[in-house]
Design a protein around this motif. Structure first.
Motif, mmCIF file in Angstrom:
data_model
loop_
_atom_site.group_PDB
_atom_site.id
_atom_site.type_symbol
_atom_site.label_atom_id
_atom_site.label_comp_id
_atom_site.label_asym_id
_atom_site.label_seq_id
_atom_site.Cartn_x
_atom_site.Cartn_y
_atom_site.Cartn_z
ATOM 1 N N LEU A 5 22.026 16.613 18.820
ATOM 2 C CA LEU A 5 22.890 17.617 19.153
ATOM 3 C C LEU A 5 22.350 18.950 18.860
ATOM 4 N N SER A 6 21.569 19.004 17.877
ATOM 5 C CA SER A 6 20.894 20.577 17.689
ATOM 6 C C SER A 6 19.742 20.844 18.582
ATOM 7 N N SER A 8 19.735 19.806 21.829
ATOM 8 C CA SER A 8 20.413 19.977 23.280
ATOM 9 C C SER A 8 20.685 21.490 23.351
ATOM 10 N N ARG A 9 20.651 22.336 22.406
ATOM 11 C CA ARG A 9 20.886 23.738 22.299
ATOM 12 C C ARG A 9 19.794 24.366 22.961
ATOM 13 N N GLY A 30 29.754 24.997 24.973
ATOM 14 C CA GLY A 30 28.763 23.754 24.753
ATOM 15 C C GLY A 30 27.793 24.029 23.404
ATOM 16 N N THR A 34 28.473 21.795 19.867
ATOM 17 C CA THR A 34 27.239 20.870 19.660
ATOM 18 C C THR A 34 26.981 21.279 17.992
ATOM 19 N N ASP A 35 27.171 22.759 17.841
ATOM 20 C CA ASP A 35 26.711 23.199 16.535
ATOM 21 C C ASP A 35 27.995 22.681 15.601
ATOM 22 N N ASP A 38 27.424 18.785 15.130
ATOM 23 C CA ASP A 38 26.353 18.166 14.296
ATOM 24 C C ASP A 38 26.319 18.587 12.879
ATOM 25 N N ASP A 55 18.528 22.632 13.079
ATOM 26 C CA ASP A 55 19.968 23.387 13.223
ATOM 27 C C ASP A 55 19.783 24.691 13.261
#
Length: 171
Positions: A5-6, A8-9, A30, A34-35, A38, A55
């Motif tokens: 998830l991290s 994906s940023r 988004g 996600t932040d 996660d 992160d």
């Protein structure tokens, strides 16, 4: 899963730079989602050393990309840009100091509540530029004030850490 998830940023940050306004709103939502997700997953499963580094780097990359896009397109002035990023520049310098000073431990240079609050304000600014640009005029000085408070908080933390190391009571 939290690390994915991290990660994906990073593509979201790149997409933000080239996207139009409606897509930018979705990307900002988004990235925020996600932040939060996660962080929640990491707290439940136990954070990893890699995740603890990844992160905040992902967060800062997204914010920097978004604010830089706004600087380039004229939505933010150069002064506003540097005011909003002042805490991040100071944190980077603080991390370098913690790394270079033998009595300090850069691994203890962790997120603090004041810094997290500034990040929330930065994300709010990104959304305000997209949704209600007129509000950026008052939000930038607010971010500047809280950035100064956060810089003072981190500086005092490093100072207390250095004193504790000298006294032999490292925390």
């Amino acid at each position: 899963m939290p690390n994915l998830l991290s990660l994906s940023r990073f593509p979201m940050a790149a997409a933000f730079v080239v996207a139009g306004s409606p897509a930018r709103i979705a990307l900002c939502v988004g990235a925020s989602a996600t932040d939060m997700l996660d962080g929640w997953l990491a707290r439940r499963s136990g954070p990893t050393r890699w995740g603890a580094l990844l992160d905040p780097v992902a967060d800062k990359t997204f914010v920097l990309a978004a604010l830089s896009a706004f600087l380039v397109d004229g939505s933010l002035s150069t002064a506003q840009y540097f005011i909003v990023l002042a805490r991040d520049f100071a944190a980077a310098i603080g991390f370098l100091v913690a790394y270079l000073v033998p009595a300090l431990d850069p691994s203890s240079f962790k997120a603090r509540a004041s810094g997290k609050f500034v990040t929330v304000l930065q994300i709010s600014l990104i959304l305000m530029v997209l949704l209600v640009p007129v509000w950026t005029g008052w939000l930038v000085p607010v971010i500047g004030i809280f950035s100064l408070l956060s810089i003072a908080d981190y500086t005092l933390f490093l100072h207390r850490q250095r004193l504790a190391v000298r006294a032999g009571t490292r925390r």
